[in-house]
Design a protein around this motif. Structure first.
Motif, short mmCIF file in Angstrom:
data_model
loop_
_atom_site.label_atom_id
_atom_site.label_comp_id
_atom_site.label_asym_id
_atom_site.label_seq_id
_atom_site.Cartn_x
_atom_site.Cartn_y
_atom_site.Cartn_z
N ILE A 33 -3.65 30.08 16.69
CA ILE A 33 -4.26 30.93 15.67
C ILE A 33 -3.98 30.37 14.28
CG2 ILE A 33 -4.09 33.03 17.08
CD1 ILE A 33 -1.75 33.92 15.41
N ASP A 34 -4.91 30.64 13.38
CA ASP A 34 -4.69 30.26 11.98
C ASP A 34 -5.32 31.31 11.10
OD1 ASP A 34 -3.95 27.20 10.61
OD2 ASP A 34 -4.71 28.82 9.32
N ARG A 35 -4.65 31.63 10.01
CA ARG A 35 -5.22 32.67 9.14
C ARG A 35 -6.38 32.14 8.32
NH1 ARG A 35 -0.04 33.35 5.24
NH2 ARG A 35 -0.15 31.32 4.28
N ALA A 60 -5.89 14.88 -2.03
CA ALA A 60 -6.12 13.59 -1.36
C ALA A 60 -5.18 13.43 -0.17
CB ALA A 60 -5.87 12.46 -2.35
N HIS A 61 -5.70 13.09 0.97
CA HIS A 61 -4.88 12.83 2.15
C HIS A 61 -5.07 11.39 2.62
CE1 HIS A 61 -3.78 16.98 2.20
NE2 HIS A 61 -2.99 16.77 3.23
N LEU A 62 -4.03 10.60 2.39
CA LEU A 62 -4.06 9.18 2.77
C LEU A 62 -3.19 8.99 3.97
CD1 LEU A 62 -5.78 8.01 0.60
CD2 LEU A 62 -4.07 9.36 -0.61
N PHE A 63 -3.76 8.47 5.03
CA PHE A 63 -2.92 8.28 6.22
C PHE A 63 -2.23 6.92 6.17
CE2 PHE A 63 -1.41 7.46 10.36
CZ PHE A 63 -0.86 8.68 10.69
N TYR A 356 8.94 18.76 2.58
CA TYR A 356 7.68 18.04 2.39
C TYR A 356 7.56 17.04 3.52
CZ TYR A 356 3.85 15.25 1.03
OH TYR A 356 2.64 14.61 1.08
N LEU A 357 6.49 17.11 4.27
CA LEU A 357 6.26 16.16 5.35
C LEU A 357 4.93 15.47 5.12
CD1 LEU A 357 7.04 18.39 8.49
CD2 LEU A 357 8.50 16.61 7.53
N ASP A 358 4.91 14.16 5.21
CA ASP A 358 3.64 13.46 5.28
C ASP A 358 3.03 13.75 6.65
OD1 ASP A 358 2.97 12.18 2.90
OD2 ASP A 358 4.36 10.53 3.28
P1 FDA Z 1 -0.13 22.70 7.43
O1 FDA Z 1 0.15 23.37 6.13
O2 FDA Z 1 -1.15 21.62 7.46
O3 FDA Z 1 -0.55 23.79 8.51
C1 FDA Z 1 0.07 25.05 8.59
C2 FDA Z 1 -1.00 26.06 8.97
O4 FDA Z 1 -0.38 27.31 9.27
C3 FDA Z 1 -1.99 26.35 7.84
O5 FDA Z 1 -3.30 26.05 8.26
C4 FDA Z 1 -1.79 27.84 7.56
O6 FDA Z 1 -3.01 28.51 7.26
C5 FDA Z 1 -1.23 28.34 8.88
N1 FDA Z 1 -0.47 29.59 8.72
C6 FDA Z 1 0.55 29.83 7.87
N2 FDA Z 1 0.97 31.11 8.00
C7 FDA Z 1 0.21 31.68 8.96
C8 FDA Z 1 0.16 32.98 9.54
N3 FDA Z 1 0.97 33.97 9.14
N4 FDA Z 1 -0.76 33.22 10.51
C9 FDA Z 1 -1.62 32.26 10.90
N5 FDA Z 1 -1.62 31.01 10.39
C10 FDA Z 1 -0.71 30.73 9.43
N6 FDA Z 1 0.32 13.70 3.85
C11 FDA Z 1 0.05 12.37 3.99
O7 FDA Z 1 0.46 11.78 5.00
N7 FDA Z 1 -0.70 11.71 3.07
C12 FDA Z 1 -1.18 12.32 1.95
O8 FDA Z 1 -1.85 11.69 1.13
C13 FDA Z 1 -0.91 13.71 1.78
N8 FDA Z 1 -1.39 14.38 0.69
C14 FDA Z 1 -1.05 15.71 0.50
C15 FDA Z 1 -1.49 16.38 -0.65
C16 FDA Z 1 -1.13 17.71 -0.86
C17 FDA Z 1 -1.59 18.44 -2.10
C18 FDA Z 1 -0.32 18.37 0.09
C19 FDA Z 1 0.10 19.79 -0.13
C20 FDA Z 1 0.07 17.73 1.24
C21 FDA Z 1 -0.28 16.38 1.45
N9 FDA Z 1 0.12 15.71 2.60
C22 FDA Z 1 -0.16 14.37 2.75
C23 FDA Z 1 0.95 16.39 3.62
C24 FDA Z 1 0.14 16.99 4.77
O9 FDA Z 1 -0.77 17.94 4.28
C25 FDA Z 1 1.17 17.60 5.74
O10 FDA Z 1 1.88 16.58 6.37
C26 FDA Z 1 0.57 18.42 6.81
O11 FDA Z 1 -0.16 19.45 6.22
C27 FDA Z 1 1.69 19.04 7.66
O12 FDA Z 1 1.13 19.75 8.71
P2 FDA Z 1 1.71 21.16 9.14
O13 FDA Z 1 1.01 21.49 10.41
O14 FDA Z 1 3.18 21.17 9.11
O15 FDA Z 1 1.30 22.18 7.96
#
Ligand code: FDA
Length: 379
Positions: A33-35, A60-63, A356-358
């Motif tokens: 599930i996701d909100r 921007a998301h750069l892998f 903070y996780l990439d």
């Molecule tokens: P993520 O935040 O992606 O997913 C969590 C999910 O949980 C969300 O979709 C949220 O809606 C959901 N959720 C939360 N609470 C909830 C609830 N109560 N009920 C239901 N759903 C709920 N990495 C990289 O490698 N290169 C890059 O260039 C970048 N750039 C970048 C820019 C910015 C601005 C940010 C913020 C982040 C990056 N990243 C990145 C990091 C990358 O976004 C990150 O590694 C992943 O989002 C991590 O994945 P997660 O699944 O942990 O969290």
């Protein structure tokens, strides 16, 4: 909610990796599930309607990754382009390549330096503190790269990122500032890098393609929690303080406001990311999305740009970067203890572990959690 072997909260890289492994490796039924109203978490992207250009909706998301296991894993779900990230920085009417490299130094100081000459120059400028311990971010930065480069490229940008004078920020925010004494201006050093050939969202569609995975979007965990039968394991990737109703206090984050515009020019800035180092420009950087995918040869005569404005997050904002002060670390430890006592719930991902996780780190953490926590809970 009774037909599933596991409930996963959050369809970002952490949750999607667990879902994929549980369905494809264990043959068990998953409810994800996701909100939000889309999969992909912060890595979600979509094509802009007017121009067809792929836009990363949360910045921007750069892998890139040094991790062969993660690279091979993700290559099951996508091919990667040969995109190599480069960043430029605008300062006082001129443009310089980042991270600071020999080209930046020659251009900034207006003459040809050899690597050794540049190293000696920076060392001399960095000696300003004369052995005294840096007391704040500004002094730390000067001790690493000297005042002229700090004032040009770091001070204004950092002040905008933190809405705080760098003299008032703790020196612990930076441990190093990369300076390259070659003309190499590639942003990342990792051996594996690229962008997904058909976009980020397609990766998630493939990861979640097994019919054993049911995805419910627009569903907040806390609205449905009471309906989940006892004994069904939960993987929770939302904010850990929210899970415990903020009882040990609120964890602090920075957020970014994205101002997206479609401009009637074919090419606005000639590159994907332009930082704005000076404080009189309110945004920290401008992204121009067509340049992430030059191989697509977008025919549109318009272009999509996004200006980024950084600020402290309130509870209503998207949490992006943990602030991680000493107080935050203490608060997180209190939640971590509570999480360890919470039977049947596995906390993971960026929000669930206040880190903070990439993307590659989120995937690596999920693969590890699958083996050490999820598999034992399901078999
Ligand atoms: P993520 O935040 O992606 O997913 C969590 C999910 O949980 C969300 O979709 C949220 O809606 C959901 N959720 C939360 N609470 C909830 C609830 N109560 N009920 C239901 N759903 C709920 N990495 C990289 O490698 N290169 C890059 O260039 C970048 N750039 C970048 C820019 C910015 C601005 C940010 C913020 C982040 C990056 N990243 C990145 C990091 C990358 O976004 C990150 O590694 C992943 O989002 C991590 O994945 P997660 O699944 O942990 O969290």
């Amino acid at each position: 909610f009774s037909n599933h072997d596991i409930i996963i909260v959050g369809a970002g890289f952490f949750g999607a990796t667990i879902a994929e492994r549980v369905a494809n490796e264990l043959g068990k039924r998953v409810l994800l599930i996701d909100r939000r109203h889309h999969i992909g978490g912060n890595a979600y992207s979509e094509n802009d309607r007017e121009t067809g250009i792929e836009v990363h909706k949360y910045g921007a998301h750069l892998f890139h990754t040094p991790n062969r296991v993660v690279w091979d894993y993700l290559n099951r779900f996508t091919q990667f382009t040969d995109y190599r990230h480069r960043v430029f920085s605008a300062h006082k009417g001129q443009v310089y390549a980042m991270p600071i490299n020999l080209g930046t130094i020659c251009q900034f100081f207006g003459r040809h330096f050899s690597p050794d000459e540049a190293r000696a120059l920076v060392a001399e400028q960095a000696a300003e503190l004369n052995g005294r311990e840096p007391q704040n971010l500004e002094e730390k930065a000067i001790s690493l790269i000297g005042r002229p480069l700090y004032e040009a490229f770091i001070r204004g940008y950092t002040a905008k990122q933190w809405q705080t004078d760098p003299r008032e920020l703790p020196e612990s925010i930076i441990t190093r500032l990369p300076v390259r004494y070659t003309f190499d201006n590639r942003y990342f050093n990792d051996p594996y890098e690229g962008l997904p050939v058909d976009g980020y969202t397609a990766i998630f569609e493939r990861m979640l393609g097994n019919p054993l995975i049911e995805t419910r979007l627009g569903t907040d965990y806390f609205d449905v929690k009471a309906q989940i039968p006892e004994g069904v394991p939960v993987v929770y990737t939302g904010p850990i303080d929210r899970y415990f109703d903020y009882r040990a206090g609120e964890l602090k984050w920075r957020t970014v406001d994205f101002a997206q515009e479609v401009l009637s020019v074919g090419d606005f800035q000639g590159t994907a990311v332009m930082n704005y180092a000076d404080e009189d420009v309110p945004y920290t950087r401008i992204l121009e999305f067509r340049h992430f995918n030059p191989e697509r040869n977008y025919q549109s005569e318009k272009t999509v740009i996004v200006k980024e404005f950084s600020r402290f997050a309130t509870r209503a904002d998207e949490p992006y970067y943990p602030i991680d002060t000493v107080e935050d670390k203490r608060t997180y430890l209190a939640y971590k203890t509570l999480a360890e006592q919470e039977k049947g719930v596995i906390f993971g991902g960026r929000l669930g572990t206040y880190r903070y996780l990439d993307m590659h780190q989120a995937i690596a953490a999920a693969l590890k959690s699958f083996e050490s926590e999820v598999r034992p809970a399901l078999t």
